[in-house]
Design a protein around this motif. Structure first.
Motif, PDB file in Angstrom:
ATOM      1  N   THR A  88       4.192  -3.477   3.452  1.00 33.59           N
ATOM      2  CA  THR A  88       3.387  -4.683   3.644  1.00 33.59           C
ATOM      3  C   THR A  88       2.061  -4.547   2.899  1.00 33.59           C
ATOM      4  O   THR A  88       0.988  -4.430   3.494  1.00 33.59           O
ATOM      5  CB  THR A  88       3.154  -4.938   5.141  1.00 33.59           C
ATOM      6  OG1 THR A  88       4.369  -4.756   5.857  1.00 33.59           O
ATOM      7  CG2 THR A  88       2.660  -6.356   5.379  1.00 33.59           C
ATOM      8  N   THR A  89       2.148  -4.584   1.583  1.00 28.69           N
ATOM      9  CA  THR A  89       0.961  -4.442   0.740  1.00 28.69           C
ATOM     10  C   THR A  89       0.628  -5.722  -0.024  1.00 28.69           C
ATOM     11  O   THR A  89      -0.348  -5.749  -0.772  1.00 28.69           O
ATOM     12  CB  THR A  89       1.151  -3.286  -0.258  1.00 28.69           C
ATOM     13  OG1 THR A  89       2.377  -3.483  -0.976  1.00 28.69           O
ATOM     14  CG2 THR A  89       1.201  -1.949   0.467  1.00 28.69           C
ATOM     15  N   THR A  90       1.421  -6.777   0.165  1.00 33.73           N
ATOM     16  CA  THR A  90       1.152  -8.082  -0.422  1.00 33.73           C
ATOM     17  C   THR A  90       1.513  -9.154   0.601  1.00 33.73           C
ATOM     18  O   THR A  90       2.255  -8.890   1.553  1.00 33.73           O
ATOM     19  CB  THR A  90       1.983  -8.323  -1.690  1.00 33.73           C
ATOM     20  OG1 THR A  90       3.371  -8.342  -1.337  1.00 33.73           O
ATOM     21  CG2 THR A  90       1.739  -7.239  -2.743  1.00 33.73           C
ATOM     22  N   VAL A  91       1.016 -10.357   0.376  1.00 37.35           N
ATOM     23  CA  VAL A  91       1.358 -11.457   1.276  1.00 37.35           C
ATOM     24  C   VAL A  91       2.848 -11.770   1.192  1.00 37.35           C
ATOM     25  O   VAL A  91       3.484 -12.064   2.212  1.00 37.35           O
ATOM     26  CB  VAL A  91       0.516 -12.705   0.942  1.00 37.35           C
ATOM     27  CG1 VAL A  91       0.996 -13.914   1.738  1.00 37.35           C
ATOM     28  CG2 VAL A  91      -0.955 -12.439   1.238  1.00 37.35           C
ATOM     29  N   SER A  92       3.437 -11.667   0.005  1.00 33.30           N
ATOM     30  CA  SER A  92       4.877 -11.935  -0.113  1.00 33.30           C
ATOM     31  C   SER A  92       5.684 -10.907   0.678  1.00 33.30           C
ATOM     32  O   SER A  92       6.694 -11.246   1.312  1.00 33.30           O
ATOM     33  CB  SER A  92       5.312 -11.940  -1.579  1.00 33.30           C
ATOM     34  OG  SER A  92       5.060 -10.685  -2.189  1.00 33.30           O
ATOM     35  N   GLY A 129      -1.569  -4.663   7.355  1.00 34.62           N
ATOM     36  CA  GLY A 129      -1.323  -4.586   5.924  1.00 34.62           C
ATOM     37  C   GLY A 129      -1.550  -3.161   5.449  1.00 34.62           C
ATOM     38  O   GLY A 129      -1.930  -2.282   6.222  1.00 34.62           O
ATOM     39  N   THR A 172      -2.915   0.383  -6.097  1.00 36.59           N
ATOM     40  CA  THR A 172      -2.659  -0.753  -6.976  1.00 36.59           C
ATOM     41  C   THR A 172      -2.823  -2.118  -6.319  1.00 36.59           C
ATOM     42  O   THR A 172      -2.559  -3.132  -6.968  1.00 36.59           O
ATOM     43  CB  THR A 172      -1.233  -0.656  -7.544  1.00 36.59           C
ATOM     44  OG1 THR A 172      -0.302  -0.600  -6.446  1.00 36.59           O
ATOM     45  CG2 THR A 172      -1.077   0.581  -8.412  1.00 36.59           C
ATOM     46  N   ASN A 173      -3.246  -2.202  -5.068  1.00 38.63           N
ATOM     47  CA  ASN A 173      -3.249  -3.520  -4.411  1.00 38.63           C
ATOM     48  C   ASN A 173      -4.611  -3.933  -3.857  1.00 38.63           C
ATOM     49  O   ASN A 173      -4.674  -4.771  -2.954  1.00 38.63           O
ATOM     50  CB  ASN A 173      -2.200  -3.562  -3.287  1.00 38.63           C
ATOM     51  CG  ASN A 173      -2.722  -3.008  -1.962  1.00 38.63           C
ATOM     52  OD1 ASN A 173      -3.503  -2.056  -1.949  1.00 38.63           O
ATOM     53  ND2 ASN A 173      -2.298  -3.605  -0.871  1.00 38.63           N
ATOM     54  N   ASP A 195      -6.777  -5.889  -4.918  1.00 37.23           N
ATOM     55  CA  ASP A 195      -6.967  -7.339  -5.006  1.00 37.23           C
ATOM     56  C   ASP A 195      -6.159  -8.100  -3.957  1.00 37.23           C
ATOM     57  O   ASP A 195      -6.382  -9.301  -3.765  1.00 37.23           O
ATOM     58  CB  ASP A 195      -6.584  -7.844  -6.400  1.00 37.23           C
ATOM     59  CG  ASP A 195      -7.590  -7.424  -7.466  1.00 37.23           C
ATOM     60  OD1 ASP A 195      -8.752  -7.114  -7.106  1.00 37.23           O
ATOM     61  OD2 ASP A 195      -7.214  -7.405  -8.655  1.00 37.23           O
ATOM     62  N   ASP A 196      -5.223  -7.427  -3.297  1.00 31.62           N
ATOM     63  CA  ASP A 196      -4.399  -8.077  -2.273  1.00 31.62           C
ATOM     64  C   ASP A 196      -4.985  -7.971  -0.878  1.00 31.62           C
ATOM     65  O   ASP A 196      -4.459  -8.592   0.058  1.00 31.62           O
ATOM     66  CB  ASP A 196      -2.992  -7.455  -2.256  1.00 31.62           C
ATOM     67  CG  ASP A 196      -2.206  -7.755  -3.510  1.00 31.62           C
ATOM     68  OD1 ASP A 196      -1.856  -8.934  -3.710  1.00 31.62           O
ATOM     69  OD2 ASP A 196      -1.946  -6.821  -4.296  1.00 31.62           O
ATOM     70  N   LEU A 217      -4.255 -10.606   2.258  1.00 31.05           N
ATOM     71  CA  LEU A 217      -3.552 -10.096   3.438  1.00 31.05           C
ATOM     72  C   LEU A 217      -4.332 -10.417   4.708  1.00 31.05           C
ATOM     73  O   LEU A 217      -3.759 -10.857   5.713  1.00 31.05           O
ATOM     74  CB  LEU A 217      -3.338  -8.589   3.317  1.00 31.05           C
ATOM     75  CG  LEU A 217      -2.155  -8.137   2.468  1.00 31.05           C
ATOM     76  CD1 LEU A 217      -2.259  -6.651   2.148  1.00 31.05           C
ATOM     77  CD2 LEU A 217      -0.824  -8.423   3.179  1.00 31.05           C
TER      78      LEU A 217
END
Length: 440
Positions: free
Chosen positions: A102-106, A127, A132-133, A135-136, A140
């Protein structure tokens, strides 16, 4: 006054100020009134527990459900059924060990879709923060996760890498601007070593208290620098309690939790890789310091860190602690595990309810969970504090019948669990929970 939907009476209702003889009245899923035990208000259903205690439903903010992707380890149906049987009415799912993490909204949407219709208790989500995430993180939080988790050392799964010191600071700077919560697996990778052999003492020697202490101090320093709210998960090392106390007294926004296995088991007890976890279960002399940390409030609460896996990954036949998966399965057993030990140490049910219900609910900002208070969700547990049983792992609702507590004699029986005033049974009644900062 019109009649209530449900009234549960007990001479031992655990409310925020202690135990009282009360009748708890429920209407439309909420606690609507607290009346005298001997003068219960009219209701469509009345349950008289007598001397059986009534506790608030437990809130477990540290559960690895693993679905989707590793659902053969554990899934939402089995995990939440086990939670309900153990008096846990709310869980928050960890972002790793599922595929995708769970590292992105998708990825969060994929997980919600997998969980839909399967949850026997209320479920929220953490989250993840990986290199690498970054910016997410804001999306989240906007999507309703209760915070984001990171590792400072390898997580055990390649798809969830650790943050180095620079990225830790950057993640915390970003979260601080949003008043977001970072939860941290704190072990210092530079201090960890490869085990010299397959035995438990060799595994324990490879993950010392110093590795945990150095990582906790790094998080404290980063929280002081950035102003970010930080929470250290699963404290196992007693040496971390004093630095946390000092940080909290100085106003640094850092909290910490511990787990049943660190409070009740010891390295001397270890008989199989069912006991393996990271950070590890330490020597018995360590436990007193953890209990003191709870009693003084430095450690805010107790959560399971339920992290199961199939038998072939646990190394039960090889007894190789180097290659065995590290994780303890105890979601269904946490309340009697802690009550058995707390009772022997002179603590009461109000202490246990504070550590396992009120404090975790407060950590994630759920004001209607965690206490028996007018207006709160009617999440309740009938708990017989004198009942005894022997743990049989094959009878638990966990998907894989592996737990270090198999064969242990425990005190305290969960008799009934109510979620918003409804008795929990085979019907999946749970709802998704989202953090207050979720945007509409």
């Amino acid at each position: 006054m019109s009649e209530f939907d449900l009234v549960v009476r007990s001479r031992r209702v655990v409310v925020p100020d202690g135990e009282r003889a009360l009748a708890v009245a429920v209407r439309d899923g909420r606690i609507a009134a607290l009346a005298d035990y001997d003068e219960p208000p009219p209701a469509r259903e009345t349950v008289d527990l007598g001397e059986v205690a009534l506790l608030p439903g437990l809130v477990d903010t540290h559960v690895h459900v693993n679905e989707p992707g590793r659902t053969h380890w554990e899934g939402f149906a089995s995990a939440t059924r086990a939670a309900a049987a153990g008096g846990v009415t709310t869980i928050v799912d960890m972002p790793l060990n599922s595929l995708p993490p769970t590292t992105t909204v998708s990825a969060l949407e994929i997980k919600k879709k997998a969980a839909e219709g399967q949850c026997h208790v209320d479920v929220g989500f953490w989250g993840g923060a990986i290199p690498t995430n970054l910016d997410d993180l804001e999306p989240l939080l906007a999507a309703g996760v209760f915070g984001v988790k990171c590792f400072l050392s390898p997580s055990g799964v390649d798809e969830f890498p650790a943050l180095d010191p620079g990225r830790l600071i950057e993640a915390m700077r970003r979260l601080a601007t949003l008043d977001g919560l970072l939860i941290v697996h704190a072990e210092d990778p530079a201090t960890l070593t490869d085990p010299l052999g397959p035995t438990y003492p060799e595994f324990l020697d490879s993950r010392t208290q110093d590795a945990e202490l150095r990582a906790v101090e790094r998080v404290i320093d980063a929280a002081a620098l950035t102003g970010c709210r930080a929470h250290i998960v699963h404290i196992s090392a007693g040496s971390c309690v004093e630095p946390l106390r000092r940080a909290q007294q100085s106003g640094i926004r850092v909290t910490a939790e511990t787990c049943p296995h660190y409070l009740t088991l010891s390295a001397e007890d270890v008989t199989s890789p069912a006991f393996k976890c990271c950070p590890p279960i330490r020597e018995s002399t360590n436990r007193d310091t953890l209990w003191h940390g709870l009693a003084t409030g430095t450690l805010m609460g107790i959560v399971s860190d339920h992290s199961p896996c199939p038998a072939d990954l646990k190394g039960l036949t090889t007894h190789d602690y180097t290659s065995a998966w590290g994780g303890i399965a105890s979601l269904q057993l946490g309340l009697p595990i802690i009550w058995t030990e707390a009772l022997s140490r002179g603590y009461g049910l109000p202490d246990v309810a504070k550590w396992m219900s009120a404090a975790p609910a407060a950590l994630i900002g759920l004001p209607t969970k965690g206490t028996i208070t007018i207006g709160n969700d009617a999440d309740l547990v009938a708990f017989n504090p004198t009942g005894q049983f022997t743990v049989n792992a094959t009878k638990l609702h966990h998907k894989n019948p592996i737990t270090p507590y198999d064969g242990h004699n425990l005190t305290g029986l969960v008799q009934t669990t109510w979620l918003r005033g409804q008795t929990l049974n085979d019907h999946a009644q749970g709802q998704f929970l989202f953090a207050p900062h979720q945007q509409s």
